[in-house]
Design a protein around this motif. Structure first.
Motif, mmCIF file in Angstrom:
data_model
loop_
_atom_site.group_PDB
_atom_site.id
_atom_site.type_symbol
_atom_site.label_atom_id
_atom_site.label_comp_id
_atom_site.label_asym_id
_atom_site.label_seq_id
_atom_site.Cartn_x
_atom_site.Cartn_y
_atom_site.Cartn_z
ATOM 1 N N ASP A 1 -77.149 -31.889 -6.918
ATOM 2 C CA ASP A 1 -76.745 -30.530 -7.304
ATOM 3 C C ASP A 1 -76.399 -29.659 -6.102
ATOM 4 O O ASP A 1 -76.503 -28.437 -6.154
ATOM 5 C CB ASP A 1 -77.817 -29.840 -8.154
ATOM 6 N N ASP A 2 -75.998 -30.281 -4.999
ATOM 7 C CA ASP A 2 -75.614 -29.558 -3.783
ATOM 8 C C ASP A 2 -74.092 -29.430 -3.769
ATOM 9 O O ASP A 2 -73.382 -30.316 -3.300
ATOM 10 C CB ASP A 2 -76.117 -30.327 -2.548
ATOM 11 N N TYR A 3 -73.596 -28.313 -4.297
ATOM 12 C CA TYR A 3 -72.161 -28.120 -4.476
ATOM 13 C C TYR A 3 -71.547 -27.392 -3.283
ATOM 14 O O TYR A 3 -72.065 -26.382 -2.825
ATOM 15 C CB TYR A 3 -71.897 -27.311 -5.742
ATOM 16 N N HIS A 4 -70.455 -27.942 -2.783
ATOM 17 C CA HIS A 4 -69.673 -27.295 -1.735
ATOM 18 C C HIS A 4 -68.205 -27.381 -2.141
ATOM 19 O O HIS A 4 -67.654 -28.471 -2.254
ATOM 20 C CB HIS A 4 -69.864 -27.984 -0.376
ATOM 21 N N ALA A 5 -67.606 -26.232 -2.356
ATOM 22 C CA ALA A 5 -66.186 -26.210 -2.703
ATOM 23 C C ALA A 5 -65.369 -26.641 -1.496
ATOM 24 O O ALA A 5 -65.740 -26.383 -0.355
ATOM 25 C CB ALA A 5 -65.776 -24.805 -3.134
ATOM 26 N N PHE A 6 -64.278 -27.292 -1.736
ATOM 27 C CA PHE A 6 -63.368 -27.733 -0.677
ATOM 28 C C PHE A 6 -61.957 -27.389 -1.115
ATOM 29 O O PHE A 6 -61.210 -28.242 -1.567
ATOM 30 C CB PHE A 6 -63.520 -29.241 -0.441
ATOM 31 N N PRO A 7 -61.599 -26.113 -0.997
ATOM 32 C CA PRO A 7 -60.331 -25.650 -1.574
ATOM 33 C C PRO A 7 -59.137 -25.723 -0.632
ATOM 34 O O PRO A 7 -58.240 -24.904 -0.702
ATOM 35 C CB PRO A 7 -60.659 -24.196 -1.912
ATOM 36 N N CYS A 8 -59.118 -26.687 0.284
ATOM 37 C CA CYS A 8 -58.016 -26.789 1.251
ATOM 38 C C CYS A 8 -57.301 -28.123 1.098
ATOM 39 O O CYS A 8 -57.948 -29.161 0.993
ATOM 40 C CB CYS A 8 -58.543 -26.709 2.676
ATOM 41 N N PHE A 9 -55.976 -28.071 1.143
ATOM 42 C CA PHE A 9 -55.204 -29.294 0.982
ATOM 43 C C PHE A 9 -53.938 -29.241 1.817
ATOM 44 O O PHE A 9 -53.432 -28.178 2.146
ATOM 45 C CB PHE A 9 -54.826 -29.501 -0.493
ATOM 46 N N ARG A 10 -53.435 -30.416 2.127
ATOM 47 C CA ARG A 10 -52.140 -30.542 2.785
ATOM 48 C C ARG A 10 -51.086 -30.510 1.688
ATOM 49 O O ARG A 10 -51.116 -31.299 0.764
ATOM 50 C CB ARG A 10 -52.085 -31.863 3.548
ATOM 51 N N TYR B 1 -52.529 -25.458 2.340
ATOM 52 C CA TYR B 1 -52.910 -24.319 1.515
ATOM 53 C C TYR B 1 -54.404 -24.335 1.252
ATOM 54 O O TYR B 1 -55.059 -25.366 1.299
ATOM 55 C CB TYR B 1 -52.107 -24.237 0.218
ATOM 56 N N ALA B 2 -54.909 -23.151 1.021
ATOM 57 C CA ALA B 2 -56.304 -22.968 0.645
ATOM 58 C C ALA B 2 -56.315 -21.983 -0.521
ATOM 59 O O ALA B 2 -55.513 -21.055 -0.553
ATOM 60 C CB ALA B 2 -57.113 -22.418 1.810
ATOM 61 N N TRP B 3 -57.189 -22.215 -1.477
ATOM 62 C CA TRP B 3 -57.290 -21.287 -2.588
ATOM 63 C C TRP B 3 -58.738 -21.058 -2.958
ATOM 64 O O TRP B 3 -59.596 -21.906 -2.745
ATOM 65 C CB TRP B 3 -56.475 -21.736 -3.794
ATOM 66 N N LEU C 1 -60.510 -21.418 7.431
ATOM 67 C CA LEU C 1 -60.925 -22.481 6.517
ATOM 68 C C LEU C 1 -60.014 -23.698 6.660
ATOM 69 O O LEU C 1 -60.472 -24.838 6.713
ATOM 70 C CB LEU C 1 -60.892 -21.943 5.082
ATOM 71 N N ILE C 2 -58.718 -23.449 6.738
ATOM 72 C CA ILE C 2 -57.756 -24.536 6.919
ATOM 73 C C ILE C 2 -57.973 -25.210 8.270
ATOM 74 O O ILE C 2 -58.029 -26.440 8.357
ATOM 75 C CB ILE C 2 -56.310 -24.018 6.789
ATOM 76 N N GLN C 3 -58.108 -24.430 9.328
ATOM 77 C CA GLN C 3 -58.316 -24.995 10.664
ATOM 78 C C GLN C 3 -59.559 -25.883 10.687
ATOM 79 O O GLN C 3 -59.543 -26.969 11.250
ATOM 80 C CB GLN C 3 -58.452 -23.876 11.704
ATOM 81 N N LYS C 4 -60.618 -25.426 10.067
ATOM 82 C CA LYS C 4 -61.886 -26.156 10.075
ATOM 83 C C LYS C 4 -61.831 -27.435 9.240
ATOM 84 O O LYS C 4 -62.335 -28.471 9.640
ATOM 85 C CB LYS C 4 -62.999 -25.246 9.558
ATOM 86 N N LYS D 1 -57.085 -29.424 9.366
ATOM 87 C CA LYS D 1 -56.452 -29.813 10.630
ATOM 88 C C LYS D 1 -57.264 -30.867 11.372
ATOM 89 O O LYS D 1 -56.768 -31.607 12.181
ATOM 90 C CB LYS D 1 -56.220 -28.582 11.518
ATOM 91 N N SER D 2 -58.584 -30.943 11.076
ATOM 92 C CA SER D 2 -59.418 -31.937 11.726
ATOM 93 C C SER D 2 -59.360 -33.296 11.048
ATOM 94 O O SER D 2 -59.824 -34.283 11.580
ATOM 95 C CB SER D 2 -60.881 -31.456 11.763
ATOM 96 N N ILE D 3 -58.776 -33.356 9.853
ATOM 97 C CA ILE D 3 -58.672 -34.626 9.131
ATOM 98 C C ILE D 3 -57.424 -35.353 9.589
ATOM 99 O O ILE D 3 -56.330 -34.810 9.523
ATOM 100 C CB ILE D 3 -58.635 -34.391 7.611
#
Length: 161
Positions: free
Chosen positions: A73-82, A103-105, A150-153, A156-158
């Motif tokens: 139940d440890d939720y972390h949103a990941f709203p960034c995509f290429r 983009y990030a939303w 958020l996008i940089q973090k 861009k690191s992927i």
């Protein structure tokens, strides 16, 4: 049962149309808990989640493993995509693996950022402007900074696959 959300965008000429699609995904197996997860999960998170469950390793790629949400139940949103690229991008950038557009939303806000296209720097209020007619980046610089970081973090690191 996982409730998935997918963001889809279509460009026809100069018009851009944004929509959200809601879907369900079910996973069953030994030692997988029976529960309903009701937080927003992207369709791009399916593969990373399955890979982490099977191989017990978090792979770095587009999408984000939701294993911790499923099991703990440890939720972390990941709203960034290429993004696959803007409508006027050259063919080699019309691919989500090689595109320089991200983009990030979050909630009703979407931020689009192109590393090589200065015109591709948009903050959109999707609740009021699904056609991308008004760029709000100058009106809400704190949101732009938040999304850009958020996008940089996260993206861009992927590495590109």
């Amino acid at each position: 049962m996982l409730q998935l959300y997918a963001r889809a965008a279509t460009t026809i000429g100069e018009r851009h149309y944004e929509q959200s699609v809601q879907a369900f995904w079910s996973i069953q197996g030994k030692n997988i808990p029976a529960k309903v997860l009701d937080k927003r999960i992207s369709a791009l998170d399916i593969a990373p989640t399955l890979l982490e469950i099977v191989f017990n390793t978090n792979f770095r790629h587009q999408g984000h493993s939701q294993r911790e949400y499923l099991f703990n139940d440890d939720y972390h949103a990941f709203p960034c995509f290429r993004e696959k690229g803007t409508y006027n991008a050259p063919p080699e950038l019309q691919n989500p693996l090689t595109s320089d557009v991200f983009y990030a939303w979050e909630n009703n806000w979407k931020y689009v950022y192109g590393t090589k296209d200065s015109k591709c720097d948009w903050l959109i209020d999707l609740e009021h402007d699904q056609d991308y007619t008004t760029n709000l980046k100058n009106k809400y610089p704190e949101k732009v900074s938040y999304f850009h970081n958020l996008i940089q973090k996260n993206i861009k690191s992927i590495p590109v696959l």
